[in-house]
Scaffold this active site. Structure first.
Site, PDB file in Angstrom:
ATOM      1  N   LYS A 200       0.942  -1.169  -0.062  1.00 51.37           N
ATOM      2  CA  LYS A 200       0.123  -0.017   0.094  1.00 51.37           C
ATOM      3  C   LYS A 200       0.948   1.383  -0.107  1.00 51.37           C
ATOM      4  CE  LYS A 200      -4.553  -1.691   1.521  1.00 51.37           C
ATOM      5  NZ  LYS A 200      -5.304  -1.952   2.551  1.00 51.37           N
ATOM      6  N   ARG A 235      -3.891  -9.912   4.679  1.00 51.52           N
ATOM      7  CA  ARG A 235      -4.369  -9.893   3.260  1.00 51.52           C
ATOM      8  C   ARG A 235      -3.050  -9.593   2.501  1.00 51.52           C
ATOM      9  NH1 ARG A 235      -6.177  -6.383  -0.211  1.00 51.52           N
ATOM     10  NH2 ARG A 235      -8.206  -6.872  -1.301  1.00 51.52           N
TER      11      ARG A 235
HETATM   12  N1  HH2 Z   1      -7.634  -3.402   0.936  1.00 51.35           N
HETATM   13  C1  HH2 Z   1      -7.912  -3.500  -0.227  1.00 51.35           C
HETATM   14  C2  HH2 Z   1      -9.080  -3.956  -1.045  1.00 51.35           C
HETATM   15  N2  HH2 Z   1      -9.937  -4.653  -0.082  1.00 51.35           N
HETATM   16  N3  HH2 Z   1     -10.301  -5.568   2.124  1.00 51.35           N
HETATM   17  C3  HH2 Z   1      -9.939  -5.728   3.274  1.00 51.35           C
HETATM   18  N4  HH2 Z   1     -10.748  -6.307   4.362  1.00 51.35           N
HETATM   19  N5  HH2 Z   1      -8.837  -5.080   3.924  1.00 51.35           N
HETATM   20  C4  HH2 Z   1      -7.970  -4.265   3.278  1.00 51.35           C
HETATM   21  O1  HH2 Z   1      -6.901  -3.716   3.497  1.00 51.35           O
HETATM   22  C5  HH2 Z   1      -8.348  -4.177   1.746  1.00 51.35           C
HETATM   23  C6  HH2 Z   1      -9.348  -4.630   1.042  1.00 51.35           C
HETATM   24  C7  HH2 Z   1      -6.881  -2.631  -1.353  1.00 51.35           C
HETATM   25  O2  HH2 Z   1      -6.023  -3.289  -1.923  1.00 51.35           O
HETATM   26  P1  HH2 Z   1      -6.002  -4.118  -3.411  1.00 51.35           P
HETATM   27  O3  HH2 Z   1      -7.204  -5.252  -3.345  1.00 51.35           O
HETATM   28  O4  HH2 Z   1      -4.834  -5.054  -3.673  1.00 51.35           O
HETATM   29  O5  HH2 Z   1      -6.397  -2.962  -4.328  1.00 51.35           O
HETATM   30  P2  HH2 Z   1      -7.660  -2.531  -5.320  1.00 51.35           P
HETATM   31  O6  HH2 Z   1      -8.602  -2.146  -4.382  1.00 51.35           O
HETATM   32  O7  HH2 Z   1      -7.019  -1.338  -6.054  1.00 51.35           O
HETATM   33  O8  HH2 Z   1      -8.076  -3.632  -5.910  1.00 51.35           O
END
Ligand code: HH2
Length: 256
Positions: A200, A235
């Site tokens: 992040k 995660r």
């Molecule tokens: N972070 C992201 C998305 N979903 N869900 C939970 N429970 N906790 C988190 O920290 C979290 C999440 C963001 O990361 P990512 O899925 O890699 O990116 P994007 O939202 O751009 O798909």
């Protein structure tokens, strides 16, 4: 051996996620590779939550996530990462068992859907991904996040509820660091804590590492910090690397 946090592998079936958007043309194959690397749980999402991401309609989101859910269901825990009740319901019907709602069950329809999940993850965020970057004024960040998560958790209708500080969601980089430092205030609720810090932007802002591609070392540091603090799940985008780091952390603790 100390109890290791579960490793939740991130599968973004999206073209625009901040790190892996569009990187894995075949989301099912990517999910399979994370399972092979030792993921305990796979989190499948079809809409990016990054600030300013384009919204996706329900049919498209389902087209993206359902093949992954169906391919993995029954073999590993599968969560559906969505804020749309109908997407969540369809994914749970297709074999996902965990609902991951980054908006923390603010939508009453989502509360109802949580009854069909074995577990719900309620994450802390303010506003929406479109508005969250401006919603960063807190009187007492740690206590406000804790209180909001307890309220959200009380709305859940699933037998099990996880709480998640929502690193980077309506938080500046220093605020994300403070939430990490004070994970004890989430762990002491007695609810299992899920931590998502992988690659992040707070890592980039803190250390001057611009590209998410270059943030694996920082991600591993955050994962180990979370393990030390007692979180129940991490995660992550990098399952094999996180697993190795966790196993060494555990081996050190049992050395004699
Ligand atoms: N972070 C992201 C998305 N979903 N869900 C939970 N429970 N906790 C988190 O920290 C979290 C999440 C963001 O990361 P990512 O899925 O890699 O990116 P994007 O939202 O751009 O798909």
């Amino acid at each position: 051996m100390p109890e290791l946090p579960l490793i939740v592998g991130v599968v973004n079936a999206t073209p625009d996620s901040f790190y892996d958007g569009g990187r894995h043309a075949d989301a099912v194959a990517h999910a399979e590779s994370l399972v092979a690397e030792g993921a305990d749980w796979i989190d499948v999402g079809g809409e990016s939550t990054r600030a300013g991401a384009a919204s996706v309609d329900e049919a498209e989101e389902l087209r993206r996530v359902l093949p992954v859910v169906r391919a993995l269901a029954g073999r590993v825990t599968v969560s559906i990462d969505t804020v749309k009740p109908r997407v969540a319901a369809a994914a749970l019907a297709a074999g996902a068992t965990v609902l991951n709602d980054v908006s923390g069950l603010r939508d009453p329809e989502m509360v109802a859907v949580s009854a069909d999940a074995a577990a719900t993850v309620v994450m802390h965020m303010r506003g929406t991904p479109a508005t969250m970057v401006t919603l960063i004024d807190y009187q007492d960040l740690v206590e406000e996040v804790r209180a909001a998560l307890l309220e959200a958790a009380a709305r859940a209708r699933s037998p099990e509820v996880w709480i998640d500080p929502g690193i980077g969601f309506a938080k500046t980089a220093p605020q994300s660091l403070l939430l990490l430092r004070r994970l004890d205030r989430l762990v002491d609720t007695g609810l299992p804590v899920l931590l998502g810090a992988s690659r992040k932007s707070f890592i980039g802002r803190t250390l001057g590492v611009e590209r998410p591609d270059d943030r694996l070392p920082g991600s591993l540091a955050a994962a180990l910090w979370g393990a030390e603090a007692g979180v129940g799940a991490l995660r992550v985008h990098d399952v094999a690397a996180t697993r190795q780091a966790l196993h060494l952390w555990a081996a050190i603790q049992t050395a004699r």
